[in-house]
Design an enzyme around this catalytic site. Structure first.
Site, PDB file in Angstrom:
ATOM      1  N   CYS A  14      -2.910  -4.057   7.083  1.00 18.56           N
ATOM      2  CA  CYS A  14      -2.564  -4.320   8.484  1.00 18.56           C
ATOM      3  C   CYS A  14      -3.000  -3.157   9.370  1.00 18.56           C
ATOM      4  CB  CYS A  14      -1.070  -4.577   8.630  1.00 18.56           C
ATOM      5  SG  CYS A  14      -0.021  -3.189   8.157  1.00 18.56           S
ATOM      6  N   GLY A  23      14.529 -38.853   1.174  1.00 13.32           N
ATOM      7  CA  GLY A  23      14.400 -40.241   0.761  1.00 13.32           C
ATOM      8  C   GLY A  23      13.116 -40.870   1.279  1.00 13.32           C
ATOM      9  N   GLU A  46       0.821  -1.204   0.000  1.00 10.70           N
ATOM     10  CA  GLU A  46       0.000   0.000   0.000  1.00 10.70           C
ATOM     11  C   GLU A  46       0.864   1.268   0.000  1.00 10.70           C
ATOM     12  OE1 GLU A  46      -2.246  -3.028   2.646  1.00 10.70           O
ATOM     13  OE2 GLU A  46      -0.204  -2.631   1.951  1.00 10.70           O
ATOM     14  N   ALA A  94      15.734 -44.197  -7.452  1.00  7.67           N
ATOM     15  CA  ALA A  94      17.168 -44.492  -7.632  1.00  7.67           C
ATOM     16  C   ALA A  94      17.338 -45.980  -7.854  1.00  7.67           C
ATOM     17  CB  ALA A  94      17.957 -44.049  -6.399  1.00  7.67           C
ATOM     18  N   LEU A 121      12.132 -40.483   5.363  1.00 13.99           N
ATOM     19  CA  LEU A 121      11.530 -39.238   5.817  1.00 13.99           C
ATOM     20  C   LEU A 121      10.235 -38.946   5.065  1.00 13.99           C
ATOM     21  CD1 LEU A 121      11.578 -36.768   7.589  1.00 13.99           C
ATOM     22  CD2 LEU A 121      13.171 -35.671   6.004  1.00 13.99           C
ATOM     23  N   CYS A 165      -0.850  -0.072   7.691  1.00 13.03           N
ATOM     24  CA  CYS A 165      -1.237   0.381   6.357  1.00 13.03           C
ATOM     25  C   CYS A 165      -2.663   0.917   6.337  1.00 13.03           C
ATOM     26  CB  CYS A 165      -1.095  -0.762   5.354  1.00 13.03           C
ATOM     27  SG  CYS A 165       0.624  -1.173   5.001  1.00 13.03           S
ATOM     28  N   SER A 185      21.176 -42.140  -8.841  1.00 15.70           N
ATOM     29  CA  SER A 185      19.914 -41.465  -9.167  1.00 15.70           C
ATOM     30  C   SER A 185      20.079 -40.320 -10.170  1.00 15.70           C
ATOM     31  CB  SER A 185      19.281 -40.899  -7.890  1.00 15.70           C
ATOM     32  OG  SER A 185      20.135 -39.941  -7.289  1.00 15.70           O
ATOM     33  N   ALA A 197      19.089 -49.676  -7.123  1.00 22.94           N
ATOM     34  CA  ALA A 197      19.327 -50.357  -5.852  1.00 22.94           C
ATOM     35  C   ALA A 197      20.665 -49.958  -5.251  1.00 22.94           C
ATOM     36  CB  ALA A 197      19.261 -51.870  -6.044  1.00 22.94           C
ATOM     37  N   THR A 247      19.774 -38.928   3.047  1.00 25.63           N
ATOM     38  CA  THR A 247      20.011 -38.284   1.755  1.00 25.63           C
ATOM     39  C   THR A 247      21.341 -37.547   1.756  1.00 25.63           C
ATOM     40  OG1 THR A 247      17.639 -38.040   1.334  1.00 25.63           O
ATOM     41  CG2 THR A 247      19.119 -36.551   0.150  1.00 25.63           C
TER      42      THR A 247
END
Length: 364
Positions: free
Chosen positions: A79, A296, A56, A166, A299, A88, A172, A168, A200
């Protein structure tokens, strides 16, 4: 409450302006403002970063005296509280604006309707609700932090058509093409934090930085490392700006990681793991609106199992790797189809030669 076609056009412009702060405004919301007098745009502005003038103010400065008698189209309720900048709503009153159209109410409890009330008490016609869905989507993380006390969690995966991330043996690079990898940088850039797991970090030694896109403020990098098993020489620690969440307190390992530039916090949860919900609450406390996850299967699965995934950005490469390759989610086996997790497809498009899907849990 009805709005005209011109109202829609000006609010659409305000939202497009707000998008200019996509990668820079956090922890504040992304806000745009358009001032219109006698059918002509007399001022525009958007909020770029915290501590600097709000949308603003920029628009009013551009308009000058032409703001008197104008309508202000703002993508978020002005706000009404003193933060790092003045309210504002008061600024609009002082400038002589006679009408304010806000896309949505500010979810911040310090505002939440008080800005509109202030404007109304000053004799300004204040209206809320024009293009509210579009405005909310732009600030989905800010809304989440203000209403749920945790950030919006966006999970990114890249896999083959048979859902493998990926080989085995862990190889990847690269499943998806360069266009998809560049697209990922845009998701990283808009996030306040990039979250990954120690597995990871050990397997890929990533930097988890934003490349190719200017942000003005690099996202906080967060590693879930329950046992503090990370190496202090991991690339992700270079340059600082890394938070490590642990479940244990091993003084020697913690000191080594802190000496490498990381901040270590202990957030214990069940089964000797980091408490993921508590971690998100801590990130919200630090002003994190959006969390971008690149991790991975362990997670990824833990976040999904805990109901903490708000959005899933899935890149699918037109390849098949085979059943022995690594999958997307480590989850408990199902005994019947009723236990499957459903998603709603919100967007599907080609990015280079790969397919990008944007999905949200069906229960959201």
């Amino acid at each position: 409450m009805s709005f005209s076609a011109a109202d829609h056009d000006h609010m659409a412009r305000a939202i497009r302006l707000a998008e200019q702060g996509l990668n820079t405004a956090s922890p504040n919301p992304r806000v745009g403002c358009v001032l219109v007098r006698d059918g002509a745009v007399v001022g525009e502005g958007w909020h770029e970063r915290a501590g600097e003038p709000h949308a603003e103010v920029h628009a009013l400065r551009a308009a000058g005296e032409r703001a008197r008698g104008a309508t202000a189209y703002v993508s978020l309720e002005p706000c009404s509280h003193h933060g790092r900048t003045p309210p504002c709503a008061n600024t609009l009153v002082d400038a002589g604006v006679t009408r304010v159209v806000a896309a949505m109410t500010d979810p911040n409890p310090q505002v939440s309707g008080q800005g509109v009330q202030l404007l109304t008490l000053a004799g300004i016609r204040a209206e809320v609700g024009l293009m509210a869905d579009e405005a909310r989507e732009l600030n989905i993380g800010f809304v989440s932090r203000m209403t749920r006390g945790r950030p919006w969690v966006r999970l990114k995966t890249a896999s083959s058509l048979d859902g493998k991330t990926a080989l085995a043996n862990g190889e990847s690079k690269w499943i998806t093409g360069p266009a998809a990898r560049h697209d990922v940088q845009a998701w990283r850039a808009r996030a306040c934090a990039i979250l990954t797991g120690s597995g990871t970090v050990r397997a890929d030694d990533p930097q988890m930085t934003v490349r190719e896109i200017a942000t003005g403020r690099p996202p906080l990098r967060v590693v879930v490392d329950s046992g503090l098993a990370m190496s202090p020489s991991a690339q992700i620690l270079a340059g600082g700006g890394v938070l490590i969440a642990a479940a244990v307190d091993d003084p020697a390992r913690r000191s080594a990681l802190e000496a490498a530039g990381a901040e270590v916090v202990r957030i214990p949860g069940p089964a000797g793991r980091v408490g993921l919900t508590a971690l998100l609450v801590e990130l919200a406390r630090r002003g994190v609106n959006e969390v971008h996850v690149e991790a991975g299967a362990t997670l990824n699965g833990a976040l999904l199992e805990a109901g903490l995934v708000d959005e899933w950005v899935a890149y699918l490469a037109p390849t098949v790797i085979g059943h022995q390759a690594r999958g997307l989610f480590d989850l408990p086996a199902l005994t019947d189809m009723a236990g499957r997790r459903g998603f709603v497809l919100r967007d599907a498009r080609l990015v280079g030669g790969d397919l990008r899907l944007v999905l949200r849990p069906a229960s959201t």
